[in-house]
Design a protein around this motif. Structure first.
Motif, mmCIF file in Angstrom:
data_model
loop_
_atom_site.group_PDB
_atom_site.id
_atom_site.type_symbol
_atom_site.label_atom_id
_atom_site.label_comp_id
_atom_site.label_asym_id
_atom_site.label_seq_id
_atom_site.Cartn_x
_atom_site.Cartn_y
_atom_site.Cartn_z
ATOM 1 N N LEU A 1 0.858 -1.193 0.000
ATOM 2 C CA LEU A 1 0.000 0.000 0.000
ATOM 3 C C LEU A 1 0.887 1.233 0.000
ATOM 4 C CD1 LEU A 1 -3.075 -0.276 0.320
ATOM 5 C CD2 LEU A 1 -2.812 0.403 2.699
ATOM 6 N N GLU A 2 0.634 2.130 -0.947
ATOM 7 C CA GLU A 2 1.415 3.378 -0.959
ATOM 8 C C GLU A 2 0.748 4.393 -0.037
ATOM 9 O OE1 GLU A 2 2.220 5.102 -4.856
ATOM 10 O OE2 GLU A 2 2.431 7.076 -3.885
ATOM 11 N N ILE A 3 1.558 5.019 0.809
ATOM 12 C CA ILE A 3 1.009 6.022 1.729
ATOM 13 C C ILE A 3 1.783 7.336 1.588
ATOM 14 C CG2 ILE A 3 0.157 4.408 3.478
ATOM 15 C CD1 ILE A 3 2.796 5.017 5.070
ATOM 16 N N GLY A 4 1.205 8.395 2.131
ATOM 17 C CA GLY A 4 1.919 9.662 2.224
ATOM 18 C C GLY A 4 2.606 9.723 3.582
ATOM 19 N N ARG A 5 3.437 10.719 3.779
ATOM 20 C CA ARG A 5 4.171 10.803 5.049
ATOM 21 C C ARG A 5 3.340 11.370 6.178
ATOM 22 N NH1 ARG A 5 10.187 10.318 4.211
ATOM 23 N NH2 ARG A 5 9.931 9.271 2.237
ATOM 24 N N LEU A 6 2.686 12.499 5.896
ATOM 25 C CA LEU A 6 2.027 13.218 6.984
ATOM 26 C C LEU A 6 0.921 12.361 7.611
ATOM 27 C CD1 LEU A 6 2.204 15.976 8.387
ATOM 28 C CD2 LEU A 6 0.330 16.753 6.911
ATOM 29 N N GLY A 7 1.025 12.143 8.875
ATOM 30 C CA GLY A 7 0.009 11.366 9.580
ATOM 31 C C GLY A 7 0.199 9.874 9.453
ATOM 32 N N ALA B 1 9.557 15.481 13.563
ATOM 33 C CA ALA B 1 8.378 14.801 14.113
ATOM 34 C C ALA B 1 7.433 15.825 14.729
ATOM 35 C CB ALA B 1 8.807 13.778 15.162
ATOM 36 N N GLN B 2 7.999 16.767 15.462
ATOM 37 C CA GLN B 2 7.145 17.767 16.127
ATOM 38 C C GLN B 2 6.533 18.713 15.097
ATOM 39 O OE1 GLN B 2 9.842 19.240 19.173
ATOM 40 N NE2 GLN B 2 9.165 17.625 20.589
ATOM 41 N N ASP B 3 7.293 19.028 14.056
ATOM 42 C CA ASP B 3 6.729 19.882 13.011
ATOM 43 C C ASP B 3 5.573 19.156 12.309
ATOM 44 O OD1 ASP B 3 6.759 22.319 11.429
ATOM 45 O OD2 ASP B 3 7.318 20.989 9.782
ATOM 46 N N ASP B 4 5.735 17.860 12.056
ATOM 47 C CA ASP B 4 4.652 17.092 11.424
ATOM 48 C C ASP B 4 3.403 17.084 12.295
ATOM 49 O OD1 ASP B 4 6.141 16.578 9.223
ATOM 50 O OD2 ASP B 4 6.108 14.391 9.407
ATOM 51 N N MET B 5 3.597 17.012 13.606
ATOM 52 C CA MET B 5 2.428 17.065 14.501
ATOM 53 C C MET B 5 1.692 18.387 14.284
ATOM 54 S SD MET B 5 3.785 15.639 18.147
ATOM 55 C CE MET B 5 4.231 13.933 18.370
ATOM 56 N N ASN B 6 2.458 19.490 14.207
ATOM 57 C CA ASN B 6 1.825 20.801 14.019
ATOM 58 C C ASN B 6 1.065 20.858 12.699
ATOM 59 O OD1 ASN B 6 3.243 21.365 16.324
ATOM 60 N ND2 ASN B 6 4.840 22.553 15.296
ATOM 61 N N GLN B 7 1.708 20.333 11.621
ATOM 62 C CA GLN B 7 1.062 20.417 10.300
ATOM 63 C C GLN B 7 -0.190 19.525 10.271
ATOM 64 O OE1 GLN B 7 2.381 22.907 8.644
ATOM 65 N NE2 GLN B 7 3.999 22.831 10.189
ATOM 66 N N LEU B 8 -0.069 18.318 10.808
ATOM 67 C CA LEU B 8 -1.207 17.386 10.760
ATOM 68 C C LEU B 8 -2.360 17.894 11.627
ATOM 69 C CD1 LEU B 8 -2.273 14.503 9.899
ATOM 70 C CD2 LEU B 8 -1.498 13.744 12.137
ATOM 71 N N TRP B 9 -2.046 18.095 12.890
ATOM 72 C CA TRP B 9 -3.128 18.397 13.828
ATOM 73 C C TRP B 9 -3.597 19.848 13.705
ATOM 74 C CZ3 TRP B 9 0.049 15.209 17.803
ATOM 75 C CH2 TRP B 9 -0.288 13.850 17.688
ATOM 76 N N GLU C 1 -8.059 23.495 11.926
ATOM 77 C CA GLU C 1 -8.656 24.398 10.932
ATOM 78 C C GLU C 1 -9.907 23.765 10.325
ATOM 79 O OE1 GLU C 1 -5.083 27.250 9.361
ATOM 80 O OE2 GLU C 1 -5.282 25.315 8.381
ATOM 81 N N ALA C 2 -9.839 22.462 10.052
ATOM 82 C CA ALA C 2 -11.013 21.794 9.470
ATOM 83 C C ALA C 2 -12.199 21.846 10.435
ATOM 84 C CB ALA C 2 -10.669 20.351 9.133
ATOM 85 N N ALA C 3 -11.892 21.908 11.731
ATOM 86 C CA ALA C 3 -12.970 21.986 12.728
ATOM 87 C C ALA C 3 -13.379 23.436 12.983
ATOM 88 C CB ALA C 3 -12.512 21.333 14.040
ATOM 89 N N GLY C 4 -12.834 24.351 12.186
ATOM 90 C CA GLY C 4 -13.266 25.754 12.284
ATOM 91 C C GLY C 4 -12.422 26.587 13.238
ATOM 92 N N ILE D 1 2.221 25.778 9.318
ATOM 93 C CA ILE D 1 1.609 26.004 10.644
ATOM 94 C C ILE D 1 2.725 26.135 11.674
ATOM 95 C CG2 ILE D 1 0.140 24.959 12.430
ATOM 96 C CD1 ILE D 1 -1.482 23.743 10.076
ATOM 97 N N ILE D 2 2.674 27.227 12.433
ATOM 98 C CA ILE D 2 3.744 27.419 13.430
ATOM 99 C C ILE D 2 3.219 27.328 14.866
ATOM 100 C CG2 ILE D 2 5.415 28.654 11.996
ATOM 101 C CD1 ILE D 2 4.259 31.270 13.025
ATOM 102 N N SER D 3 1.881 27.237 15.029
ATOM 103 C CA SER D 3 1.380 26.922 16.372
ATOM 104 C C SER D 3 1.872 25.519 16.706
ATOM 105 C CB SER D 3 -0.154 26.882 16.388
ATOM 106 O OG SER D 3 -0.710 28.118 16.092
ATOM 107 N N LYS D 4 2.243 25.321 17.976
ATOM 108 C CA LYS D 4 2.621 23.968 18.405
ATOM 109 C C LYS D 4 1.348 23.236 18.811
ATOM 110 C CE LYS D 4 7.181 24.995 20.144
ATOM 111 N NZ LYS D 4 8.031 24.969 21.318
ATOM 112 N N ILE D 5 1.074 22.116 18.188
ATOM 113 C CA ILE D 5 -0.215 21.439 18.431
ATOM 114 C C ILE D 5 0.016 19.972 18.801
ATOM 115 C CG2 ILE D 5 -2.485 20.878 17.463
ATOM 116 C CD1 ILE D 5 -1.986 23.837 17.261
#
Ligand code: UTP
Length: 480
Positions: free
Chosen positions: A385-391, A408-416, A421-424, A435-439
């Motif tokens: 199965l081919e996957i992407g990296r993020l998440g 790893a921490q930057d990916d958390m920020n981008q993913l979450w 944002e999707a949740a408004g 995304i530069i907020s730490k999430i």
């Protein structure tokens, strides 16, 4: 080993008597420890590996043809085939057929963290550990599918006690300890550049865990397979401790595996560049296997690009697999034929005066087996199965640079951050759009974007936070 004479005789047969050179100075318990270690050594194997890898120049395998491995590309929304697979995977989870295998026995030398890698405080806001993120995923899956996911965790002699103590101290992260089974892999002695065993203390030979491939015999010998069968499991979701993002027991992946009666299936990720340090999944004269990145110059066709400039052999190894329980048992019967890999390392050792030497350059070799070598025994069309990296795939090998804590921490920020944002909710972005907020979002609260959006109803998340951590129940967690 009953006594020093028997140990000396065993060592002498292989030119390794020097391992007992501090014997006369040892206290009784240290003597016993050294005899036990010598007893467990397979010196015939050490001899043959030393001959093959150090004395001879190992001839690389010759393949007439190396083809790219066929991959299943998934899309959003899911195709009807993927939908069918996802449903089958969910059914397998609900039926309690699936268990989890985490390999966490490595030494984590590049990370340089004092403790098991899983205890690394990867959460940039709260310092929550990698083990905790994995455990939270298991909580979520058990709730979602109404199942129990037995969690088999491979440890090595070097981190077994610390890992068990860490789970104990943290109340097994709220999971039932009866469903967490630790098992221990074998060690392999290291050798010097002239094939001699090295002592790291007067009563202990320098050695390393025998590689993640060691999970195959360890699962059989330590009773994991018997336990899995007793519990009615036939499918194992395999992952490595340092990938916080891994989709543990991904129903889509499990479904593709079970619908085709798979033996060992893989997820691959397109390589970021031809020389990226990951193995490549391919068909070598028709046999499914992984070629290590250290062998790219031996097989330069793996660096070739197609007409559009795309890498032909793009299928990078993520070390995420599904294994059937029967396949583990069968492969273990052939484990004596499993390939070994050798790496040149800096290995601390005692010199003849008993002083510890910490070499500044490579001075010896360590031998390991790799789990992906089991793929060549599948005798089954590859399920990849081919996957992407993020998440999905963020290995944490070192503090900074590629595959690091920083990434790893930057990916958390981008993913979450994207989920928020999707949740408004609003998050901070740089001028470049990152995304530069730490999430941090606990996977126990939400495992997918859809679940997060759904469970966010009724929550007013802080706007444009510097840092935000959402806990298992959707509570806002305070910082470290
Ligand atoms: P790595 O090959 O990245 O090794 O392991 P490592 O020990 O984590 O780190 P370095 O190379 O010393 O810096 C990938 C995964 O395989 C597990 C590790 O725990 C990690 O989850 N592993 C590795 C084992 O379980 N046993 C081993 O003998 C080697």
């Amino acid at each position: 080993m009953r006594d020093a004479a028997a140990a000396r005789e065993k060592l002498a047969r292989h030119g390794q008597e020097h391992a007992l050179r501090f014997w006369n100075d040892l206290a009784e318990p240290d003597r016993a420890a050294l005899l036990a270690q010598i007893d467990s050594l397979d010196l015939v194997l050490v001899d043959s590996l030393t001959q093959r890898w150090i004395r001879d120049t190992p001839a690389p395998a010759h393949f007439s043809k190396i083809d790219p491995v066929p991959v299943i590309k998934t899309s959003s929304p899911l195709s009807s085939t993927d939908q069918e697979a996802s449903t089958a995977g969910e059914a397998a989870l609900r039926a309690g057929r699936v268990g989890l295998v985490l390999v966490a026995g490595g030494q984590g030398t590049r990370l340089g963290f004092d403790g098991p890698k899983g205890a690394y405080p990867i959460g940039s806001v709260t310092g929550r550990t990698i083990f905790e993120f994995h455990a939270d995923k298991i909580h979520n899956l058990q709730r979602r599918y109404g199942c129990t996911l037995p969690w088999y965790i491979m440890v090595g002699e070097t981190n077994e006690a610390q890992t068990k103590a860490f789970f104990g101290k943290h109340g097994h992260f709220g999971l039932d300890p009866a469903n967490i089974v630790f098992f221990t892999q074998h060690m392999m002695p290291c050798v010097s550049e002239d094939g001699k065993l090295l002592l790291e203390t007067p009563f202990r030979l320098a050695s390393n865990p025998n590689g993640h491939g060691g999970c195959i015999p360890a699962m059989v010998e330590c009773g994991v397979i018997a336990d899995a069968k007793r519990r009615g499991l036939d499918t194992l979701s395999y992952f490595q401790v340092d990938n916080w993002a891994v989709k543990v027991a991904d129903p889509l992946f499990i479904g593709h595996h079970v619908l085709r009666n798979g033996r060992m299936s893989s997820k691959v990720c397109p390589k970021t560049e031809p020389r990226e340090s990951v193995g490549v999944h391919c068909l070598c004269d028709g046999v499914y296997q992984v070629i290590e990145y250290t062998e790219l110059d031996i097989y330069p066709q793996l660096l070739e690009t197609g007409p559009g400039g795309n890498l032909i052999h793009f299928a990078g190894n993520t070390a995420i697999h599904v294994l059937s329980v029967d396949f583990v048992e069968e492969t273990n019967r052939n484990f004596a034929n499993f390939p070994w890999h050798c790496s040149h390392k800096k290995i601390p050792y005692l010199d003849d005066s008993g002083a510890l030497v910490k070499p500044s350059k490579n001075n010896g070799y360590k031998f390991e087996t790799f789990v992906f070598d089991a793929l060549q025994y599948t005798n089954h069309p590859p399920i990849v199965l081919e996957i992407g990296r993020l998440g999905e795939y963020t290995p944490t090998k070192q503090p900074t640079g590629p595959n690091s804590v920083e990434e790893a921490q930057d990916d958390m920020n981008q993913l979450w951050g994207g989920w928020l944002e999707a949740a408004g909710a609003a998050v901070k972005r740089s001028a470049g759009g990152a995304i530069i907020s730490k999430i941090e979002i606990s996977p126990r609260f939400a495992l997918t974007l859809d679940e997060f959006v759904e469970r966010s109803k009724g929550h007013a998340w802080p706007k444009n936070p510097e840092a935000l951590a959402i806990g298992p129940e959707g509570q806002i967690l305070t910082g470290k």
